[in-house]
Design an enzyme around this catalytic site. Sequence first.
Site, PDB file in Angstrom:
ATOM      1  N   TYR A  60       0.833  -1.204   0.000  1.00 40.82           N
ATOM      2  CA  TYR A  60       0.000   0.000   0.000  1.00 40.82           C
ATOM      3  C   TYR A  60       0.865   1.250   0.000  1.00 40.82           C
ATOM      4  CZ  TYR A  60      -3.907   3.070   1.221  1.00 40.82           C
ATOM      5  OH  TYR A  60      -4.861   4.059   1.216  1.00 40.82           O
TER       6      TYR A  60
ATOM      7  N   LYS B 147       1.067   4.172  -2.872  1.00 39.37           N
ATOM      8  CA  LYS B 147       0.648   5.541  -2.565  1.00 39.37           C
ATOM      9  C   LYS B 147       1.810   6.524  -2.630  1.00 39.37           C
ATOM     10  CE  LYS B 147      -3.785   4.881  -1.915  1.00 39.37           C
ATOM     11  NZ  LYS B 147      -4.815   5.564  -2.733  1.00 39.37           N
TER      12      LYS B 147
END
Length: 251
Positions: A156, A160
């Site tokens: 993640y 991001k």
Amino acid sequence: MKKLEGKLTLITGASKGLGKAMALALAAEGAKLALVSRDQKLLDQTAAEVRVATGTSVDTFLADVTDEAQVARLEADVRAKSGRVQILINNAGINIRKPLASLALADWNAMLGTNLTGPFLVTRAFLPHLKGAGWGRIINMTSMLSHVALAERTGYCASKFGLLGFTKALALELAADGITVNGISPGPCATDINKPILEDPAKKEYFMARLPVGRFGKVEEIGALAVFLCSDEAGFITGTDITADGGWTAQ
């Protein structure tokens, strides 16, 4: 005159959570909506709620943003049904929380595909809509984990952090076209993606102890921020990222 009167806005991941909140907020300011999701039932429910609440025009489209062919078809369908997109919000995202040792390649690819490749594919497909008009807005939903990290978030965070870099570089590329490109980095909000935290007392306590404001974010607060970044008042803001994280990254 409402701030976004008549502006056609495409939002991915629009069937729930922050996508739904932004749809409601932008529609309340007069934006017309093209809502995209992989879940037709939830998408229809959201569209109906937006129409009742705001009376605005809402079209829905089923597409997987990780699939290049589906994104190409989405662009053609939106152009034919809704018209020329003026605001693009890349909101679709997933989070798989696992230690690296147990993170399968399929998990990694799913997060990178949805959170980073998806915005690339969608933005590339819809750039012809935005360019040439002298005005446009792109918002990429980054994350406070575009700035700091947590354990068991390797995929993640990688996606991001990458999306933040994509945002900054694209802003420089499109500045002369009158198109702003910015990120919104939410902290913990009470959405489906954070259910594993909200439903685990120990995890919830860990997060609450690190939120200076003493609460999780409200989806309406993200919706209001999106409205501002899409408005004419934010025309001098581009290539940046606004953290709405209750003070987490200030520590």
